[in-house]
Each structure stands twice: as structure tokens, then as C-alpha cells.
Design an enzyme around this catalytic site. Sequence first.
Site, short mmCIF file in Angstrom:
data_model
loop_
_atom_site.label_atom_id
_atom_site.label_comp_id
_atom_site.label_asym_id
_atom_site.label_seq_id
_atom_site.Cartn_x
_atom_site.Cartn_y
_atom_site.Cartn_z
N CYS A 281 0.83 -1.21 0.00
CA CYS A 281 0.00 0.00 0.00
C CYS A 281 0.87 1.26 0.00
O CYS A 281 0.54 2.26 -0.64
CB CYS A 281 -0.95 0.00 1.19
SG CYS A 281 -0.12 -0.15 2.76
N THR A 282 2.03 1.19 0.70
CA THR A 282 2.94 2.34 0.70
C THR A 282 3.46 2.58 -0.71
O THR A 282 3.50 3.71 -1.20
CB THR A 282 4.14 2.07 1.64
OG1 THR A 282 3.64 1.83 2.93
CG2 THR A 282 5.10 3.25 1.67
#
Length: 436
Positions: A202-203
Site C-alpha cells: 500500500c505504501t
Amino acid sequence: MENGFDSEHHHQLVCKRIGMLVTIKLLESLQNDFRVLVIGAGGLGCELLKDLALSGFGLIHVIDMDTIDVSNLNRQFLFRIQDVGKPKAEVAAARVMQRVKGVTVVPHFCRIEEKDVSFYQDFQIIVLGLDSIEARSYINSVVCGFLVYEEDGSPDMTTIKPLVDGGTEGFRGHARVIYPGLTPCFHCSLWLFPPQVTFPLCTLAETPRSPAHCIEYAHLIQWGQERQGETFDADNPEHMKWIYDQALKRGAQFNISGITYSLTQGVVKNIVPAIASTNAIVAATCALEILKIATMFSTGMDVYMQYTGTEGIYMRTVPHDKDPNCTMCSAGVPVDVDNTITLQKFIDQLLKDSRFKLKLSKPSVSYHGTNLYMQAPPVLEEMTRPNLQLPLLGLMDGNTSGVLNINDRRLTGVLRVRVTFKEGPDSVDMDTVGGV
Ligand SMILES: [Zn+2]
């Protein structure tokens, strides 16, 4: 006063003489009495061998399973181009003996597991110049296996084998001294070695903050989306260039600079550059600690030195705590058992225990040097098999707590388990059990 000055002067002279004598004795003892084992003859190993030989150690053994690669030559300074392909341990030993008069370096070109435990027992000090956690862990369990505890729970000092561990990764390094039973062992502080850095997807997808995030996004996500069906090959320059270009675009989009082609290669291939100076600093720290252990001319480090040379130079030593429940070096991992438990049920309980599950397959159990149950050889298995159905409390002479030694093929050393009997729902009369 003239007399006072004279006697003061005389006193200084005597001290100087004694000091010199002590120094000479120490040097003789280093040259003749000490057996040091260096594990690894790579970047750290070359430095360690040189440092120890020049510090006066007369007998050094070195063990390494690798042969010399051309890429080693920039920092593994004991090797030359004509040595490529030859065993590191053998070349390193020969080269140190050529350069330092009076030192004997004995090479062992093999895996550390190929050596008998008695081989390691033979050295007063073992120093690790390794890059693998598994190998460190193996040697740690070997030296912890030598450790014997007294009845009162204190370690028997004669069974403590000091281990000095050095490690480097790029601009970072560490050195530490392990006295099994006294200071934290390698297993007590396994948390120091976090799993390989991976970024949450997700980062990468939503909030990239570093050049590496952009590169990993191109590598792990964009490649699969935009070049479906093609297997990414890190050795294919066109593939690498594509990743680099995508990472650059993504960097521009999120205002992140610093993405280069070589960084892209480094991140994708997980390459950490080897820095010669880091090896030199860490090895020197280890050699100094070995000298302190051998001569006792100063107290040792307490216990873990960290070095970072990324930005400026940062070095500090931090104390760590022993893990009181360490399976390798503690006086015993606490295990509560029902006081009616049989040996068989106890073994079953160990195998189910999440702390040991992965470490045990077919445990053998002994108490105070008596084999309660042995998995092998068949003769002993048969002899000890009847014990499986007996209450453990009785087999431990009715003592309500005690240390059992567990051996298993999967363990390198011994696993100490401190058993405490607890009253179970259908507990038995202690007197009856004690009489078994
Ligand atoms: Zn430990």
C-alpha cells in the site's frame, strides 16, 4: 628531598621493569597458549587474521568453505588475481604466515557443520566473521551447548566459551562479545536481525516517500500490469532500464529525487555494497575484544557495538539483556506440567508447545545425566521405552521442579527445559509418586 626523589625514581623504575616483565609474559602467553578460531576468511576474516597475527597471537585456525572470486579482491586484501578459484582459508593462512613472523595459521577448507563439536571445544576463543544469520546461529548453539549450569542455577565458569561476533552490511556494522550464560547469546537478541526489508504494497502504491519505493513500485507492481506474460530478468539490461524509466516517472510524479540506474539495480537485486573500511573498523573492534579476553588487561565491551558510516561516523555501545527464557543459554525454559503427566504425555506437550515446535521432531530426554528416553540407538530406545508410561514426577525423583535436557536431531546444542509440576485436576498423592 633528595632521598624522597631517589626512592620515588627507584619505585618508578621497578614498576617499569615489572610492567615490561608482565608485557613479555603476556606476549609469550598469547604466542604459546592461546588457540583462536576465526570463522570466515572473507572481508572480515582477512582483517581479523591480520589483526590477530599482528597483535601477537601465535596459533590461529581459520575455517571457510568458499573459494576466491574476482569480485572479492577490492577488499579481501590477502588475495591476488592469481588466487581466484582457490580456497579462501588456505590462501589467507599462507599469506598471513608469509607476512607475520612466528605465527601459525591453520586453514580448514570446509563447512562449519562438517567439524565435530570437539573441534570447537578445543579453542579458547571463537570469533565470527560471517555474513549469514544461520551460520552465526549454528556456532552460537555449539558454544551454548558447552555451557553447564550448577545446581544453584549459576553457570559453571569453566564451561563458558567466549564468542566474539562481527558483522557488516555496507556502511553499517556491529561487534559484540558473548559469554554464554553471562551475557546475552545470539539467540537472546535475534530481534536485532529484522527480516529483509520489504515495503508494504500500500505504501508503494499510495504514498511512496523514497527513491526505493518508486523503484519497487515499478518492479513489483507496474511490471506485472504493463508487461504481462513476460518474466522479469534482473540480468537483462533492457528490463532493468525499463524499471529505471518507470521509477523516474513515478519519482517525478511524487516529487522524489535521487533515483539512479545503479540504485535501481541495487534495490531490485537487493545488493548491498561491501565497504572495506566498515570491515576494517568492525574487525579491529573484534580483535581488541579478543585481546582483552585473552590478557584481561581491560574489561570487555558491554555488550553490543553499533557502527554506522552512512552520514558521518556514528558508533556506540549498548548493553543488552539476556533473555531469561532463551532456549540456547538460559538455565532452562520454564514449562509448567500437570503433576500426573507421564513422560510420553510430556514429550507430546513439548512437541505442541509453540516455543519448541519448529525445533523438535523426535526429542530425547535426560535428567541429571540419566537418560529417561532416547530416540536412538535402537538398543537404548528399547531400554528406555518403558519409562514413557511412567509419571515424569517419579522419574525426576519426586522433585517438584528441575531441569531436563532435551536433545533432538533438529537442535545443534541442548535445549534446557525447567519443569515445574502444578497440581492438576486429578492430581496424585505426592508420597506415592516419590516412591516410584
Ligand atoms: Zn540466549
